[in-house]
Design an enzyme around this catalytic site. Structure first.
Site, PDB file in Angstrom:
ATOM      1  N   ALA A 143       0.725  -1.297  -0.132  1.00 14.67           N
ATOM      2  CA  ALA A 143       0.134   0.017   0.037  1.00 14.67           C
ATOM      3  C   ALA A 143       1.013   1.360  -0.020  1.00 14.67           C
ATOM      4  O   ALA A 143       0.553   2.262  -0.010  1.00 14.67           O
ATOM      5  CB  ALA A 143      -0.998  -0.040   1.205  1.00 14.67           C
ATOM      6  N   THR A 144       2.195   0.998  -0.123  1.00 16.49           N
ATOM      7  CA  THR A 144       3.033   2.334  -0.063  1.00 16.49           C
ATOM      8  C   THR A 144       3.123   3.210  -1.571  1.00 16.49           C
ATOM      9  O   THR A 144       3.594   4.231  -1.485  1.00 16.49           O
ATOM     10  CB  THR A 144       4.468   1.938   0.198  1.00 16.49           C
ATOM     11  OG1 THR A 144       5.237   0.818  -0.457  1.00 16.49           O
ATOM     12  CG2 THR A 144       4.723   1.741   1.914  1.00 16.49           C
TER      13      THR A 144
ATOM     14  N   GLY B 214       1.388   3.169  -6.030  1.00 14.63           N
ATOM     15  CA  GLY B 214       0.550   2.342  -6.988  1.00 14.63           C
ATOM     16  C   GLY B 214      -1.007   1.937  -6.599  1.00 14.63           C
ATOM     17  O   GLY B 214      -1.671   2.665  -6.176  1.00 14.63           O
TER      18      GLY B 214
ATOM     19  N   ARG C   8       7.190  -2.325   2.605  1.00 15.13           N
ATOM     20  CA  ARG C   8       8.474  -2.440   3.036  1.00 15.13           C
ATOM     21  C   ARG C   8       8.908  -1.127   3.554  1.00 15.13           C
ATOM     22  O   ARG C   8       9.850  -1.017   4.201  1.00 15.13           O
ATOM     23  CB  ARG C   8       9.532  -3.223   2.385  1.00 15.13           C
ATOM     24  CG  ARG C   8       9.432  -4.495   2.201  1.00 15.13           C
ATOM     25  CD  ARG C   8      10.230  -5.068   0.853  1.00 15.13           C
ATOM     26  NE  ARG C   8       9.648  -4.408  -0.276  1.00 15.13           N
ATOM     27  CZ  ARG C   8      10.167  -4.524  -1.524  1.00 15.13           C
ATOM     28  NH1 ARG C   8      11.306  -5.307  -1.848  1.00 15.13           N
ATOM     29  NH2 ARG C   8       9.764  -3.840  -2.594  1.00 15.13           N
ATOM     30  N   ARG C   9       8.559   0.063   2.887  1.00 19.98           N
ATOM     31  CA  ARG C   9       9.204   1.269   3.038  1.00 19.98           C
ATOM     32  C   ARG C   9       8.438   2.047   4.336  1.00 19.98           C
ATOM     33  O   ARG C   9       7.308   2.531   4.069  1.00 19.98           O
ATOM     34  CB  ARG C   9       9.095   2.271   1.925  1.00 19.98           C
ATOM     35  CG  ARG C   9      10.096   1.895   0.818  1.00 19.98           C
ATOM     36  CD  ARG C   9       9.776   2.400  -0.582  1.00 19.98           C
ATOM     37  NE  ARG C   9       8.576   1.968  -1.115  1.00 19.98           N
ATOM     38  CZ  ARG C   9       8.003   2.384  -2.630  1.00 19.98           C
ATOM     39  NH1 ARG C   9       8.615   3.227  -3.003  1.00 19.98           N
ATOM     40  NH2 ARG C   9       6.865   1.693  -2.852  1.00 19.98           N
TER      41      ARG C   9
ATOM     42  N   ASP D 163       8.397  -7.757   4.817  1.00 16.76           N
ATOM     43  CA  ASP D 163       8.635  -8.225   3.473  1.00 16.76           C
ATOM     44  C   ASP D 163       7.657  -9.428   3.165  1.00 16.76           C
ATOM     45  O   ASP D 163       7.671 -10.142   4.015  1.00 16.76           O
ATOM     46  CB  ASP D 163       9.895  -8.286   3.298  1.00 16.76           C
ATOM     47  CG  ASP D 163      10.332  -8.855   1.862  1.00 16.76           C
ATOM     48  OD1 ASP D 163       9.641  -9.515   1.060  1.00 16.76           O
ATOM     49  OD2 ASP D 163      11.527  -8.280   1.369  1.00 16.76           O
TER      50      ASP D 163
ATOM     51  N   SER E 164      -2.336 -10.024 -13.736  1.00 14.74           N
ATOM     52  CA  SER E 164      -1.953  -9.089 -14.730  1.00 14.74           C
ATOM     53  C   SER E 164      -2.518  -9.749 -15.979  1.00 14.74           C
ATOM     54  O   SER E 164      -2.636 -11.015 -16.445  1.00 14.74           O
ATOM     55  CB  SER E 164      -0.495  -9.173 -14.891  1.00 14.74           C
ATOM     56  OG  SER E 164       0.189  -8.399 -16.072  1.00 14.74           O
TER      57      SER E 164
ATOM     58  N   TYR F 110       8.273 -13.090 -15.115  1.00 11.79           N
ATOM     59  CA  TYR F 110       7.294 -12.253 -14.798  1.00 11.79           C
ATOM     60  C   TYR F 110       6.137 -12.823 -15.066  1.00 11.79           C
ATOM     61  O   TYR F 110       4.934 -13.013 -14.568  1.00 11.79           O
ATOM     62  CB  TYR F 110       7.365 -10.779 -15.319  1.00 11.79           C
ATOM     63  CG  TYR F 110       6.258  -9.914 -14.772  1.00 11.79           C
ATOM     64  CD1 TYR F 110       5.861  -9.614 -13.417  1.00 11.79           C
ATOM     65  CD2 TYR F 110       5.247  -9.562 -15.615  1.00 11.79           C
ATOM     66  CE1 TYR F 110       4.859  -8.846 -12.658  1.00 11.79           C
ATOM     67  CE2 TYR F 110       4.147  -8.701 -15.320  1.00 11.79           C
ATOM     68  CZ  TYR F 110       4.105  -8.410 -13.822  1.00 11.79           C
ATOM     69  OH  TYR F 110       2.878  -7.579 -13.401  1.00 11.79           O
TER      70      TYR F 110
HETATM   71  P1  NDP Z   1       4.328  -0.361  -7.644  1.00 15.54           P
HETATM   72  O1  NDP Z   1       5.748  -0.394  -7.718  1.00 15.54           O
HETATM   73  O2  NDP Z   1       3.787   1.222  -7.710  1.00 15.54           O
HETATM   74  O3  NDP Z   1       3.725  -0.864  -6.103  1.00 15.54           O
HETATM   75  C1  NDP Z   1       3.952  -2.148  -5.612  1.00 15.54           C
HETATM   76  C2  NDP Z   1       3.800  -2.249  -4.245  1.00 15.54           C
HETATM   77  O4  NDP Z   1       4.363  -3.501  -3.774  1.00 15.54           O
HETATM   78  C3  NDP Z   1       4.420  -1.180  -3.323  1.00 15.54           C
HETATM   79  O5  NDP Z   1       3.724  -0.724  -2.384  1.00 15.54           O
HETATM   80  C4  NDP Z   1       5.553  -2.013  -2.815  1.00 15.54           C
HETATM   81  O6  NDP Z   1       5.697  -1.513  -1.339  1.00 15.54           O
HETATM   82  C5  NDP Z   1       4.955  -3.390  -2.474  1.00 15.54           C
HETATM   83  N1  NDP Z   1       6.016  -4.340  -2.394  1.00 15.54           N
HETATM   84  C6  NDP Z   1       6.731  -5.152  -3.532  1.00 15.54           C
HETATM   85  N2  NDP Z   1       7.638  -5.873  -3.238  1.00 15.54           N
HETATM   86  C7  NDP Z   1       7.173  -6.083  -1.838  1.00 15.54           C
HETATM   87  C8  NDP Z   1       7.589  -7.033  -0.875  1.00 15.54           C
HETATM   88  N3  NDP Z   1       8.492  -7.919  -1.221  1.00 15.54           N
HETATM   89  N4  NDP Z   1       6.912  -7.039   0.191  1.00 15.54           N
HETATM   90  C9  NDP Z   1       6.236  -6.193   0.667  1.00 15.54           C
HETATM   91  N5  NDP Z   1       5.650  -5.484  -0.379  1.00 15.54           N
HETATM   92  C10 NDP Z   1       6.270  -5.350  -1.456  1.00 15.54           C
HETATM   93  O7  NDP Z   1       3.421  -1.112  -8.572  1.00 15.54           O
HETATM   94  P2  NDP Z   1       1.882  -1.410  -9.083  1.00 15.54           P
HETATM   95  O8  NDP Z   1       1.031  -0.668  -7.972  1.00 15.54           O
HETATM   96  O9  NDP Z   1       1.798  -1.158 -10.208  1.00 15.54           O
HETATM   97  O10 NDP Z   1       1.953  -3.054  -8.581  1.00 15.54           O
HETATM   98  C11 NDP Z   1       0.883  -3.497  -7.645  1.00 15.54           C
HETATM   99  C12 NDP Z   1       0.595  -5.068  -8.494  1.00 15.54           C
HETATM  100  O11 NDP Z   1       0.014  -4.802  -9.542  1.00 15.54           O
HETATM  101  C13 NDP Z   1       1.974  -5.891  -8.585  1.00 15.54           C
HETATM  102  O12 NDP Z   1       1.410  -7.259  -8.212  1.00 15.54           O
HETATM  103  C14 NDP Z   1       2.035  -5.759  -9.947  1.00 15.54           C
HETATM  104  O13 NDP Z   1       2.695  -6.993 -10.503  1.00 15.54           O
HETATM  105  C15 NDP Z   1       0.548  -5.644 -10.477  1.00 15.54           C
HETATM  106  N6  NDP Z   1       0.493  -5.164 -11.948  1.00 15.54           N
HETATM  107  C16 NDP Z   1       0.885  -3.837 -12.281  1.00 15.54           C
HETATM  108  C17 NDP Z   1       0.583  -3.282 -13.540  1.00 15.54           C
HETATM  109  C18 NDP Z   1       1.194  -2.197 -14.128  1.00 15.54           C
HETATM  110  O14 NDP Z   1       1.429  -1.994 -15.200  1.00 15.54           O
HETATM  111  N7  NDP Z   1       1.467  -1.098 -13.215  1.00 15.54           N
HETATM  112  C19 NDP Z   1      -0.301  -4.223 -14.536  1.00 15.54           C
HETATM  113  C20 NDP Z   1      -0.698  -5.259 -14.111  1.00 15.54           C
HETATM  114  C21 NDP Z   1      -0.312  -5.922 -12.665  1.00 15.54           C
HETATM  115  P3  NDP Z   1       7.489  -1.490  -0.798  1.00 15.54           P
HETATM  116  O15 NDP Z   1       8.473  -1.012  -2.191  1.00 15.54           O
HETATM  117  O16 NDP Z   1       7.329  -0.400   0.465  1.00 15.54           O
HETATM  118  O17 NDP Z   1       7.606  -2.808  -0.149  1.00 15.54           O
HETATM  119  C1  8X3 Z   2       1.986  -5.414 -15.977  1.00 14.73           C
HETATM  120  C2  8X3 Z   2       1.554  -5.213 -17.208  1.00 14.73           C
HETATM  121  O1  8X3 Z   2       2.093  -5.723 -19.668  1.00 14.73           O
HETATM  122  O2  8X3 Z   2       3.783  -4.789 -18.399  1.00 14.73           O
HETATM  123  O3  8X3 Z   2       1.764  -6.536 -15.300  1.00 14.73           O
HETATM  124  O4  8X3 Z   2       3.098  -7.124 -18.232  1.00 14.73           O
HETATM  125  S1  8X3 Z   2       2.459  -5.780 -18.427  1.00 14.73           S
END
Ligand code: NDP
Ligand code: 8X3
Length: 262
Positions: free
Chosen positions: A14-15, A17, A38-39, A64, A144, A157
């Site tokens: 939730a930090t 996206g 994590r942040r 994490d 995704s 991925y």
């Molecule tokens: P962001 O990078 O903006 O957000 C990712 C979030 O996941 C952050 O809050 C991060 O928090 C957290 N996170 C990542 N790794 C860990 C970990 N090991 N432990 C705890 N928290 C973790 O990306 P999105 O919002 O885009 O991604 C969210 C989800 O959506 C992902 O599963 C991604 O694969 C999926 N997705 C994204 C798409 C896109 O195009 N953006 C499209 C389709 C799916 P912190 O760094 O603080 O730990």
């Molecule tokens: C993220 C969207 O198309 O980069 O899951 O894989 S894509």
């Protein structure tokens, strides 16, 4: 609509996206929140904002999701407070690297498999028993379009998101006969920190991903998650695929070419 006011939603990642936007959307509707990431600084600042701005209860757990013990500790702490999440949004995840498979970095692969697959399983295994025992709950997995179609250099991925698709189906099958629902929301290109993380902090490379078209925004996905979470208890939306209008598949993305480049 099935109101989520006064309920508890656990949102991983939730930090930034999708997770961040979803927490805010849920808080607007009066839902209490359990947020993770994590942040520490970002998480604690967000906890404060949600609580002050919307007056909802917020619990923040900084850890994490790759660490099973910490997932279990959070679940135990919730149980000790007699909180059973009504909604679990399995959102924490990432892409790390975009390379041909024979050139991929093992460290990137491990990060993605451990976070997107094992982390999702650890959280689900820690929280789902409480939902099943109460015979009520809603799991919303963020998959995704990468879990529907493989694209060049997406390899590991893609594999992790195919796994999320399989697990989403598996959870639904294994929960037959209970009132616990399970949905996978599968977005296409969305502008979050996703690409910056994928390209190891390279902002220029990340920006290029979204050039020439309007990508999905985190708020678009938050609205969709909210729609699923507020559907009536007898309705189980098991999967939603959502692309930006400019994109129709991993292989069909319409970009407007800038005039000076013509
Ligand atoms: P962001 O990078 O903006 O957000 C990712 C979030 O996941 C952050 O809050 C991060 O928090 C957290 N996170 C990542 N790794 C860990 C970990 N090991 N432990 C705890 N928290 C973790 O990306 P999105 O919002 O885009 O991604 C969210 C989800 O959506 C992902 O599963 C991604 O694969 C999926 N997705 C994204 C798409 C896109 O195009 N953006 C499209 C389709 C799916 P912190 O760094 O603080 O730990
Ligand atoms: C993220 C969207 O198309 O980069 O899951 O894989 S894509």
């Amino acid at each position: 609509m099935n109101s989520i006011r006064g309920k508890w939603a656990l949102i991983t990642g939730a930090t930034s996206g999708f997770g961040h936007a979803t927490a805010e959307r849920f808080a607007q509707a009066g839902c209490n929140l359990i947020i993770t990431g994590r942040r520490t600084e970002k998480l604690e600042a967000f906890e404060h904002v949600l609580n002050e701005k919307y007056g909802v209860k917020v619990l923040a757990y900084c850890f994490d999701v790759r660490n099973l013990n910490q997932c279990v500790e959070m679940a135990n702490d919730l149980a000790s407070r007699e909180i059973v999440p009504d909604i679990l949004v399995n959102n924490a995840g990432l892409a790390s690297g975009k390379d041909k498979i024979h050139e991929g970095l093992i460290g990137d692969w491990e990060k993605m498999i451990d976070t997107n697959v094992k982390g999702l399983l650890y959280i689900t295994r820690s929280i789902l028993p409480m939902m099943v025992a109460r015979n009520d709950g809603h799991v919303i997995n963020i998959g995704s379009v990468a879990g529907h179609i493989v694209y060049p250099e997406g390899n590991v991925y893609n594999a992790t998101k195919f796994a999320v698709k399989a697990l989403n189906e598996a959870i639904n099958l294994d929960l037959a006969g209970t009132n616990v629902r399970c949905c996978s929301i599968d977005p296409g290109a969305a502008e979050t920190e996703f690409s910056k993380v994928r390209f190891h902090g390279d902002e220029d490379k990340a920006q290029k991903v979204y050039e020439g078209f309007k990508p999905l925004q985190a708020e678009d996905i938050a609205d969709i998650i909210f729609y699923v979470a507020t559907s009536p208890p007898h309705v189980n939306i098991t999967n939603l695929v959502v692309y930006p209008t400019a994109q129709r598949s991993a292989y069909v993305l319409h970009r407007e070419v800038k005039k000076e480049e013509e």
